[in-house]
Design a protein around this motif. Structure first.
Motif, PDB file in Angstrom:
ATOM      1  N   ILE A  70       0.832  -1.203   0.000  1.00  0.00           N
ATOM      2  CA  ILE A  70       0.000   0.000   0.000  1.00  0.00           C
ATOM      3  C   ILE A  70       0.866   1.252   0.000  1.00  0.00           C
ATOM      4  O   ILE A  70       0.606   2.207  -0.742  1.00  0.00           O
ATOM      5  CB  ILE A  70      -0.937  -0.012   1.224  1.00  0.00           C
ATOM      6  N   LEU A  74       0.738   3.864  -3.181  1.00  0.00           N
ATOM      7  CA  LEU A  74       0.244   5.228  -3.028  1.00  0.00           C
ATOM      8  C   LEU A  74       1.369   6.259  -3.019  1.00  0.00           C
ATOM      9  O   LEU A  74       1.202   7.372  -3.520  1.00  0.00           O
ATOM     10  CB  LEU A  74      -0.570   5.350  -1.737  1.00  0.00           C
ATOM     11  N   PHE A 164      -0.604   9.769   6.264  1.00  0.00           N
ATOM     12  CA  PHE A 164      -0.336   8.642   5.380  1.00  0.00           C
ATOM     13  C   PHE A 164       0.527   7.591   6.079  1.00  0.00           C
ATOM     14  O   PHE A 164       0.260   6.391   5.999  1.00  0.00           O
ATOM     15  CB  PHE A 164       0.339   9.148   4.105  1.00  0.00           C
ATOM     16  N   THR A 168      -0.719   3.802   7.131  1.00  0.00           N
ATOM     17  CA  THR A 168      -0.046   2.599   6.643  1.00  0.00           C
ATOM     18  C   THR A 168       0.367   1.694   7.799  1.00  0.00           C
ATOM     19  O   THR A 168       0.215   0.470   7.738  1.00  0.00           O
ATOM     20  CB  THR A 168       1.184   2.982   5.812  1.00  0.00           C
ATOM     21  N   VAL A 216     -11.605   4.646  -6.425  1.00  0.00           N
ATOM     22  CA  VAL A 216     -10.146   4.641  -6.583  1.00  0.00           C
ATOM     23  C   VAL A 216      -9.732   3.877  -7.836  1.00  0.00           C
ATOM     24  O   VAL A 216      -9.034   4.418  -8.706  1.00  0.00           O
ATOM     25  CB  VAL A 216      -9.476   4.052  -5.327  1.00  0.00           C
ATOM     26  N   VAL A 247      -5.467  11.124 -10.222  1.00  0.00           N
ATOM     27  CA  VAL A 247      -5.829  11.521  -8.857  1.00  0.00           C
ATOM     28  C   VAL A 247      -7.169  12.252  -8.847  1.00  0.00           C
ATOM     29  O   VAL A 247      -8.055  11.982  -8.024  1.00  0.00           O
ATOM     30  CB  VAL A 247      -4.721  12.400  -8.248  1.00  0.00           C
TER      31      VAL A 247
END
Length: 352
Positions: A70, A74, A164, A168, A216, A247
């Motif tokens: 992930i 990202l 972020f 995670t 997404v 995005v």
């Protein structure tokens, strides 16, 4: 007397639990959004985690592999966009200095537009080709940016980075403790919702997974398809525009707006044929994605009408920002689940 004591004890326990939960939320308030993001990502990737466990991979290794994936999935596009933008800043600044000094010449393609060409050329000449007028509007925009969010940009970037990273890390710990967490959630759900807990949990998970897939994955796919059009048509800065389009396409209705701008950019620089290429590919990508694929993925996971999901997405976006894209459908899924369960219980009671 015993009933009064039990009632008092129940009320006291309820107040104590609410106080502890409120105080805990106040302590962790800076990271609540990060924890929610981690929960959304965990729900989305849990089926993959189960497959890895079933194939014999260790619990911690599977959780770490998904969390690392992930982060890479990202972070790498964001870093690539930032690096790409950084590499193009010198040329953009040089172009901006020349534009402020000499103005932006009227594109030859604008004058060739039937009926509207001369009028658009005159507007371009007045607002963009005149250096004084261009400097005036540039200074107005600079003051608005400086007085608004512009001064907060470094702080916002740091907050997003922190969120972020915590999200995670949350994915790793959520997945590593998923067996216990799932059992606890089901137990607490049965405690407060009784038999309705199973449907509520199932619809909430379905709403989150369907929204992630519908927003997404479809948005990223649309960005890639439109990006192919950028490269074919020779649109300026195609790699950067592809990342930006991917995005932006995650948010409903925003992708077509950017498509119009990039189509006009392609037309002004390369002509009608190249602009048509971008416009046709973008129209197909957004037409199929927004009208067929996205509704199927989002509403098909929870049997919720797509209009309700769409308004929940937009309403959540207004209230919670990007996080509301996923909170909105989850809340609506819970509400409709409770409604349907109550209606079914009432019909069963009347039939009995």
């Amino acid at each position: 007397m015993e009933d009064n004591r039990s009632r008092t004890q129940y009320i006291g326990t309820f107040i104590f639990v609410c106080a502890v939960l409120s105080f805990s939320a106040w302590i962790e308030q800076s990271f609540l959004f990060a924890f929610v993001w981690g929960g959304i990502l965990t729900i989305t990737t849990y089926p993959l985690y189960r497959r890895l466990i079933e194939r014999g991979m260790g619990n911690g290794l599977a959780a770490g592999l998904i969390a690392g994936g992930i982060f890479a999935l990202l972070a790498v596009p964001m870093i690539a966009m930032a690096v790409r933008a950084g590499l193009e800043i010198p040329s953009l600044m040089a172009w901006g200095r020349d534009a402020l000094h000499d103005g932006i010449p009227v594109s030859p393609q604008v004058a060739e537009i039937p009926r509207f060409g001369p009028r658009l050329s005159a507007l371009w000449q007045h607002y963009l080709s005149d250096p004084d007028e261009l400097r005036h509007w540039t200074s107005v925009a600079s003051r608005m940016f400086a007085s608004g969010d512009g001064r907060q940009l470094p702080h916002r970037v740091m907050e997003m980075t922190e969120t972020f990273v915590i999200a995670t890390l949350s994915v790793y710990f959520y997945l590593a403790a998923s067996h216990t967490l799932i059992a606890d959630i089901r137990a607490v759900g049965r405690r407060f919702l009784g038999g309705r807990a199973r449907d509520v949990i199932r619809n909430t998970v379905g709403a989150v997974r369907g929204t992630v897939a519908g927003l997404v994955l479809v948005g990223l796919g649309q960005g890639v398809l439109v990006g192919i059009g950028y490269f074919i048509a020779g649109t300026p800065h195609p790699a950067l525009l592809t990342l930006l389009t991917a995005v932006v396409s995650i948010i409903p209705f925003c992708g077509p707006i950017l498509l119009c701008a990039t189509t006009l950019m392609t037309f002004a620089t390369n002509g009608v044929t190249q602009a048509i290429i971008v416009g046709v590919i973008g129209t197909i990508a957004y037409g199929v994605g927004d009208h067929f694929v996205r509704p199927k993925l989002i509403s098909g996971s929870t049997s919720i009408p797509f209009l309700a999901v769409l308004t929940a997405i937009l309403g959540g976006l207004h209230v919670f920002g990007l996080l509301g894209l996923f909170i909105g459908p989850a809340v609506i899924a819970v509400a409709l689940s409770l409604w349907r369960t109550a209606a079914a219980e009432e019909r069963a009671g009347q039939a009995g």
